[in-house]
Enzyme design. Structure first.
Site, PDB file in Angstrom:
ATOM      1  CG  HIS A 302      -2.210   1.010   0.760  1.00 14.95           C
ATOM      2  ND1 HIS A 302      -1.851   2.042   1.491  1.00 14.95           N
ATOM      3  CD2 HIS A 302      -3.363   0.876   0.377  1.00 14.95           C
ATOM      4  CE1 HIS A 302      -2.691   3.176   1.324  1.00 14.95           C
ATOM      5  NE2 HIS A 302      -3.982   2.228   0.768  1.00 14.95           N
ATOM      6  CG  ASP A 359      -8.183  -4.295  -3.008  1.00  8.96           C
ATOM      7  OD1 ASP A 359      -9.847  -4.010  -2.644  1.00  8.96           O
ATOM      8  OD2 ASP A 359      -7.933  -3.391  -3.325  1.00  8.96           O
TER       9      ASP A 359
HETATM   10  N1  CMC Z   1       4.503  -7.917  -4.903  1.00  8.78           N
HETATM   11  C1  CMC Z   1       5.418  -7.657  -5.080  1.00  8.78           C
HETATM   12  N2  CMC Z   1       6.251  -6.466  -5.046  1.00  8.78           N
HETATM   13  C2  CMC Z   1       6.092  -5.373  -4.112  1.00  8.78           C
HETATM   14  C3  CMC Z   1       4.425  -5.351  -3.814  1.00  8.78           C
HETATM   15  C4  CMC Z   1       3.181  -6.420  -4.337  1.00  8.78           C
HETATM   16  N3  CMC Z   1       2.043  -7.013  -4.163  1.00  8.78           N
HETATM   17  N4  CMC Z   1       3.861  -3.498  -3.912  1.00  8.78           N
HETATM   18  C5  CMC Z   1       4.998  -2.714  -3.673  1.00  8.78           C
HETATM   19  N5  CMC Z   1       6.041  -4.196  -4.307  1.00  8.78           N
HETATM   20  C6  CMC Z   1       7.671  -3.705  -4.375  1.00  8.78           C
HETATM   21  C7  CMC Z   1       7.620  -3.140  -5.256  1.00  8.78           C
HETATM   22  O1  CMC Z   1       8.200  -3.297  -6.691  1.00  8.78           O
HETATM   23  C8  CMC Z   1       8.900  -2.208  -4.778  1.00  8.78           C
HETATM   24  O2  CMC Z   1       9.863  -2.552  -4.945  1.00  8.78           O
HETATM   25  P1  CMC Z   1      11.286  -1.695  -4.572  1.00  8.78           P
HETATM   26  O3  CMC Z   1      11.486  -0.762  -3.924  1.00  8.78           O
HETATM   27  O4  CMC Z   1      12.122  -3.052  -5.271  1.00  8.78           O
HETATM   28  O5  CMC Z   1      11.576  -0.798  -6.086  1.00  8.78           O
HETATM   29  C9  CMC Z   1       8.273  -2.035  -3.282  1.00  8.78           C
HETATM   30  O6  CMC Z   1       7.887  -2.856  -2.906  1.00  8.78           O
HETATM   31  C10 CMC Z   1       7.736  -0.336  -3.114  1.00  8.78           C
HETATM   32  O7  CMC Z   1       7.132  -0.344  -3.623  1.00  8.78           O
HETATM   33  P2  CMC Z   1       5.465   0.534  -4.942  1.00  8.78           P
HETATM   34  O8  CMC Z   1       5.470  -0.041  -5.983  1.00  8.78           O
HETATM   35  O9  CMC Z   1       6.550   1.866  -4.862  1.00  8.78           O
HETATM   36  O10 CMC Z   1       4.843   0.463  -4.073  1.00  8.78           O
HETATM   37  P3  CMC Z   1       3.521   1.780  -4.223  1.00  8.78           P
HETATM   38  O11 CMC Z   1       3.359   2.731  -2.951  1.00  8.78           O
HETATM   39  O12 CMC Z   1       3.604   2.853  -6.006  1.00  8.78           O
HETATM   40  O13 CMC Z   1       2.009   1.276  -5.042  1.00  8.78           O
HETATM   41  C11 CMC Z   1       0.689  -0.225  -4.530  1.00  8.78           C
HETATM   42  C12 CMC Z   1       1.662   0.318  -3.937  1.00  8.78           C
HETATM   43  C13 CMC Z   1      -0.714  -0.416  -3.568  1.00  8.78           C
HETATM   44  C14 CMC Z   1       0.012   0.249  -5.778  1.00  8.78           C
HETATM   45  C15 CMC Z   1       1.078  -1.641  -4.738  1.00  8.78           C
HETATM   46  O14 CMC Z   1       2.332  -2.637  -3.262  1.00  8.78           O
HETATM   47  C16 CMC Z   1       0.767  -3.060  -6.030  1.00  8.78           C
HETATM   48  O15 CMC Z   1       0.837  -2.576  -6.932  1.00  8.78           O
HETATM   49  N6  CMC Z   1       0.299  -3.749  -4.934  1.00  8.78           N
HETATM   50  C17 CMC Z   1      -1.021  -5.052  -5.616  1.00  8.78           C
HETATM   51  C18 CMC Z   1      -1.690  -4.259  -6.100  1.00  8.78           C
HETATM   52  C19 CMC Z   1      -3.296  -4.023  -4.970  1.00  8.78           C
HETATM   53  O16 CMC Z   1      -2.989  -4.729  -4.384  1.00  8.78           O
HETATM   54  N7  CMC Z   1      -3.649  -2.930  -4.168  1.00  8.78           N
HETATM   55  C20 CMC Z   1      -4.486  -2.439  -3.835  1.00  8.78           C
HETATM   56  C21 CMC Z   1      -3.868  -1.213  -2.420  1.00  8.78           C
HETATM   57  S1  CMC Z   1      -4.873  -1.220  -1.110  1.00  8.78           S
HETATM   58  C22 CMC Z   1      -6.339  -0.931  -2.060  1.00  8.78           C
HETATM   59  C23 CMC Z   1      -6.879   0.129  -3.044  1.00  8.78           C
HETATM   60  O17 CMC Z   1      -6.273   1.260  -3.266  1.00  8.78           O
HETATM   61  O18 CMC Z   1      -7.767   0.519  -4.033  1.00  8.78           O
END
Ligand code: CMC
Length: 419
Positions: A302, A359
């Site tokens: 998140h 989720d």
């Molecule tokens: N699986 C594997 N790696 C992950 C995941 C995951 N679900 N989420 C984040 N990471 C890694 C990401 O690759 C990054 O690694 P590094 O630092 O080595 O580059 C690190 O963790 C930080 O992640 P980020 O992508 O910079 O985080 P963000 O704040 O940009 O994205 C997120 C947040 C929710 C989009 C992302 O965690 C994600 O894609 N999760 C899966 C989709 C999901 O469950 N979304 C629902 C979110 S909650 C409800 C809502 O908002 O609707």
């Protein structure tokens, strides 16, 4: 007044500092460009406060979520209509206010009969989020009133709160070729929706009170989450002066994405896949760690929570209770629990503070209720509507507001000529 010092190219500037009611510190950069010629660069807006807001507070480090000051744990079992009122109008309703609000919410549930014909134009397998957003945008053709009048604003808020579930249920009925079931004014918000989804004209239908309670809780847990992607979209669109229905339709489209509300559908599809693949959890955790795989553990991570999402905590317990109460043994629950256990002990997830989000477990409860997978994000939208409405209203009530218009740092070709 507290200020922060910025030194840019040898020159010092003072930036005003202000603090929110929970002690968050903000640097006021509104005059940054005018004073310094530089812009604040923050793609993805991870460090940008796009507004000040009095609706919802999140402390992502501690895993705290409060609506108008009330902790989510206290809110979860209240009536969804009350929670919606709280978010939109700032206070829990008095008995009198609740009675008037509930009455409005039931009396506005019908949609114009002509709108039923719209459903005939969508492809049978069309995603219900596309139908939901276009139907909501279409409501503005029936209610083109003046958004500047508080009476019309409140009436349109009530109309949309009441009608969205009717549209959602009709979209589902159309997709399975069943007759539309009209709303009934003696039922709660959740019971009314369940009946419109699952009743058929040929026989009586009793709403299961356990399912009604579980749905009420799910709606409450999704009701607001401050400046998330869809809410920011609603505010962005509203800032141009667009009407309520157009702004919310845009929010629905933003919610649809798999990184946002669409993740609940993706979680179940992922769990089904793991089940079909011999329940090899470790393989999927390894794939999520391998950036080149393009695979993410859906329902994990998140932008704001760097601790357990408090909604996921409630839902993890609720998923177990609801399934047990309904006598359902869903193998996907066990897969989710195992996957969570493996991920929570894996250094990749621990170092990045990746925890289950809202989720991760919600879909397992929706499944138990009989809600089809492609309706999961629609369920999220029903829950999130009060939050979108609250933010739309907060923005429109703020007379100092300006159209949202970010800057950019241009990195393309400098002036050139074709001749
Ligand atoms: N699986 C594997 N790696 C992950 C995941 C995951 N679900 N989420 C984040 N990471 C890694 C990401 O690759 C990054 O690694 P590094 O630092 O080595 O580059 C690190 O963790 C930080 O992640 P980020 O992508 O910079 O985080 P963000 O704040 O940009 O994205 C997120 C947040 C929710 C989009 C992302 O965690 C994600 O894609 N999760 C899966 C989709 C999901 O469950 N979304 C629902 C979110 S909650 C409800 C809502 O908002 O609707």
């Amino acid at each position: 007044m507290e200020t922060a010092k910025l030194t840019l190219r040898g020159q010092d500037y003072e930036l005003p500092v202000f603090e929110g009611s929970e002690g968050e510190v903000a640097l006021d950069v509104r005059n940054l460009r005018a004073k310094t010629g530089a812009v604040a660069y923050d793609p993805g807006f991870g460090n940008t406060g796009s507004c000040s807001s009095a609706i919802t507070f999140i402390d992502g480090e501690q895993g705290i979520l409060r609506y108008r000051g009330y902790p989510i744990e206290e809110i979860a079992d209240r009536r969804f209509s009350e929670v919606a009122y709280l978010l939109i109008y700032g206070e829990l309703p008095t008995a009198e206010q609740q009675a008037a609000w509930s009455k409005g919410l039931t009396y506005h549930t019908l949609i114009h009969e002509d709108m039923k014909k719209f459903f005939e134009g969508y492809a049978t397998k069309g995603h219900p989020m596309a139908i939901l957003s276009s139907m909501v945008a279409s409501l503005s053709t029936y209610y083109p009133g003046n958004d500047d009048s508080p009476e019309i604003v409140n009436l349109n808020i009530l109309r949309l709160m009441a009608k969205l579930k009717t549209i959602a249920a009709f979209a589902y009925k159309k997709s399975i070729g069943q007759a539309f079931i009209y709303p009934r004014n003696d039922l709660s918000y959740s019971a009314n929706f369940l009946r419109m989804m699952f009743a058929v004209p040929a026989e009586p239908y009793e709403v299961n009170p356990k399912v009604e309670r579980a749905l009420n809780m799910l709606l409450n847990l999704h009701a607001d989450h401050e400046q998330n992607c869809s809410t920011s979209t609603v505010r962005m669109v509203a800032s141009s002066g667009a009407n309520l229905f157009a702004s919310i339709a845009a929010g629905i489209c933003a919610l649809w994405g798999p990184l946002h509300g669409g993740a609940n559908q993706q979680v179940i599809e992922m769990l089904e896949h793991i089940e079909a693949d011999g329940r090899n959890y470790k393989k999927y955790v390894d794939m999520a760690k391998d950036k080149s795989s393009g695979f993410k553990l859906m329902g994990f991570g998140h932008r704001v929570y760097k601790n357990f999402d408090p909604r996921a905590k409630i839902l993890r317990e609720a998923a177990q209770d609801v399934l047990a109460e309904m006598g359902i043994d869903d193998p996907l629950l066990e897969i989710a629990q195992r996957l969570e256990e493996v991920a929570l002990h894996d250094p990749f997830f621990v170092e990045r503070k990746l925890y289950p989000n809202v989720d991760f477990y919600s879909g397992i409860i929706y499944r138990a209720m009989g809600i089809p997978t492609d309706m999961f994000t629609v369920m999220f939208a029903l829950g999130r509507l009060p939050g979108w409405l609250a933010h739309w209203k907060e923005l429109r009530d703020d007379e100092s507001g300006r159209i949202h218009r970010p800057r950019q740092v241009y990195t393309g070709a400098t002036e050139r000529h074709s001749g």
